[in-house]
Design a protein around this motif. Structure first.
Motif, PDB file in Angstrom:
ATOM      1  N   LYS A 182      10.940   3.135  99.338  1.00  0.00           N
ATOM      2  CA  LYS A 182      11.552   2.359  98.261  1.00  0.00           C
ATOM      3  C   LYS A 182      10.522   2.097  97.161  1.00  0.00           C
ATOM      4  O   LYS A 182       9.403   1.674  97.447  1.00  0.00           O
ATOM      5  CB  LYS A 182      12.093   1.036  98.793  1.00  0.00           C
ATOM      6  N   ARG A 228      10.060   0.843  92.713  1.00  0.00           N
ATOM      7  CA  ARG A 228      10.635   0.084  91.608  1.00  0.00           C
ATOM      8  C   ARG A 228      10.448   0.915  90.338  1.00  0.00           C
ATOM      9  O   ARG A 228       9.522   1.719  90.268  1.00  0.00           O
ATOM     10  CB  ARG A 228       9.914  -1.260  91.469  1.00  0.00           C
ATOM     11  N   MET A 245      14.813   0.842  93.260  1.00  0.00           N
ATOM     12  CA  MET A 245      15.635  -0.365  93.258  1.00  0.00           C
ATOM     13  C   MET A 245      15.540  -1.036  91.895  1.00  0.00           C
ATOM     14  O   MET A 245      14.444  -1.357  91.433  1.00  0.00           O
ATOM     15  CB  MET A 245      15.141  -1.327  94.341  1.00  0.00           C
ATOM     16  N   PHE A 246      16.691  -1.230  91.282  1.00  0.00           N
ATOM     17  CA  PHE A 246      16.749  -1.898  89.982  1.00  0.00           C
ATOM     18  C   PHE A 246      17.148  -3.346  90.187  1.00  0.00           C
ATOM     19  O   PHE A 246      17.945  -3.663  91.062  1.00  0.00           O
ATOM     20  CB  PHE A 246      17.790  -1.223  89.075  1.00  0.00           C
ATOM     21  N   ARG A 247      16.594  -4.233  89.326  1.00  0.00           N
ATOM     22  CA  ARG A 247      16.970  -5.644  89.351  1.00  0.00           C
ATOM     23  C   ARG A 247      17.314  -6.082  87.938  1.00  0.00           C
ATOM     24  O   ARG A 247      16.601  -5.742  86.992  1.00  0.00           O
ATOM     25  CB  ARG A 247      15.796  -6.496  89.838  1.00  0.00           C
ATOM     26  N   GLY A 248      18.383  -6.834  87.832  1.00  0.00           N
ATOM     27  CA  GLY A 248      18.738  -7.445  86.547  1.00  0.00           C
ATOM     28  C   GLY A 248      18.883  -6.458  85.409  1.00  0.00           C
ATOM     29  O   GLY A 248      19.630  -5.490  85.488  1.00  0.00           O
ATOM     30  N   ARG A 249      18.106  -6.680  84.319  1.00  0.00           N
ATOM     31  CA  ARG A 249      18.228  -5.859  83.116  1.00  0.00           C
ATOM     32  C   ARG A 249      17.628  -4.475  83.274  1.00  0.00           C
ATOM     33  O   ARG A 249      17.828  -3.622  82.405  1.00  0.00           O
ATOM     34  CB  ARG A 249      17.560  -6.561  81.933  1.00  0.00           C
ATOM     35  N   GLU A 250      16.846  -4.242  84.330  1.00  0.00           N
ATOM     36  CA  GLU A 250      16.277  -2.900  84.563  1.00  0.00           C
ATOM     37  C   GLU A 250      17.386  -1.859  84.678  1.00  0.00           C
ATOM     38  O   GLU A 250      17.181  -0.695  84.363  1.00  0.00           O
ATOM     39  CB  GLU A 250      15.444  -2.890  85.853  1.00  0.00           C
ATOM     40  N   LEU A 251      18.554  -2.303  85.113  1.00  0.00           N
ATOM     41  CA  LEU A 251      19.684  -1.404  85.311  1.00  0.00           C
ATOM     42  C   LEU A 251      20.152  -0.771  84.003  1.00  0.00           C
ATOM     43  O   LEU A 251      20.755   0.297  84.012  1.00  0.00           O
ATOM     44  CB  LEU A 251      20.837  -2.176  85.964  1.00  0.00           C
ATOM     45  N   LYS A 300      23.003  -0.596  92.381  1.00  0.00           N
ATOM     46  CA  LYS A 300      21.714  -1.009  91.800  1.00  0.00           C
ATOM     47  C   LYS A 300      20.561  -0.126  92.260  1.00  0.00           C
ATOM     48  O   LYS A 300      19.408  -0.416  91.953  1.00  0.00           O
ATOM     49  CB  LYS A 300      21.423  -2.458  92.190  1.00  0.00           C
ATOM     50  N   ASN A 301      20.850   0.924  93.005  1.00  0.00           N
ATOM     51  CA  ASN A 301      19.807   1.825  93.499  1.00  0.00           C
ATOM     52  C   ASN A 301      20.022   3.242  92.982  1.00  0.00           C
ATOM     53  O   ASN A 301      21.151   3.693  92.823  1.00  0.00           O
ATOM     54  CB  ASN A 301      19.815   1.874  95.031  1.00  0.00           C
TER      55      ASN A 301
END
Length: 183
Positions: A90, A92, A122-128, A160-161
């Motif tokens: 995994k 980021r 793995m994306f979180r929040g605005r990273e998507l 989100k992945n």
């Protein structure tokens, strides 16, 4: 043929059967009770080996010995099988170089052990909203693993992945032959 599918001795309910001896010679078509009697005289079992034939084919054999040999063959075949697991690494999207190198080293070790590797970003929040960053990281992974792997599934965003699956390349027997041609 599994043990459940083979009927032996009194389990055979057909009136007439084609019988072969323990040595494999044809004894012809006869009544089931005569075939059973013949098997008992030789202290062996009557085993139905082809139930779908007309008439069904039965063989006079030692069923215990046959089952033992069959289990031995299955066990030997199981030993030769190579179980391939899917290991996961995994990452980021904004991973630092050293962390990337550590994860890459793990992925390389998994590939060398003969396992497939699922590389997950793995994306979180605005990273998507920037999936291209994840694709860049997966591209770096694929480039670093290079010719040791084949990409089984390209980068794909799932929720989100973002995942990519790589598998070890199969070593071909033709590679050792090339140096022999040069000399």
């Amino acid at each position: 043929m599994s043990k459940e599918s083979l009927r032996i001795n009194e389990e055979i309910r057909i009136r007439e059967v084609r019988v072969t001896s323990a040595e494999g010679e044809q004894l012809g078509i006869m009544a089931t009770r005569d075939a059973l009697r013949m098997a008992e005289e030789q202290h062996l079992d009557l085993v139905e080996i082809a139930p779908k034939a007309k008439p069904p084919v039965c063989r006079i054999m030692d069923f215990g010995k046959y089952r033992y040999e069959q289990q031995k063959r299955e066990k030997e075949a199981k030993k030769k099988q190579k179980v391939i697991n899917i290991k996961e690494v995994k990452l980021r999207p904004n991973i630092e170089q050293h962390d990337f190198d550590v994860k890459l080293k793990n992925a390389l070790r998994f590939v060398e052990e003969g396992n497939k590797v699922k590389v997950t970003i793995m994306f979180r929040g605005r990273e998507l909203s920037h999936p291209e960053l994840g694709k860049t990281v997966l591209g770096r992974v694929a480039e670093a693993l290079g010719d040791r792997v084949s990409i089984e599934r390209n980068a794909k965003l799932e929720g989100k992945n973002m995942t990519m699956i790589v598998a070890p390349k199969v070593q071909k027997a033709s590679k050792p032959k090339q140096p022999a041609q040069e000399s």
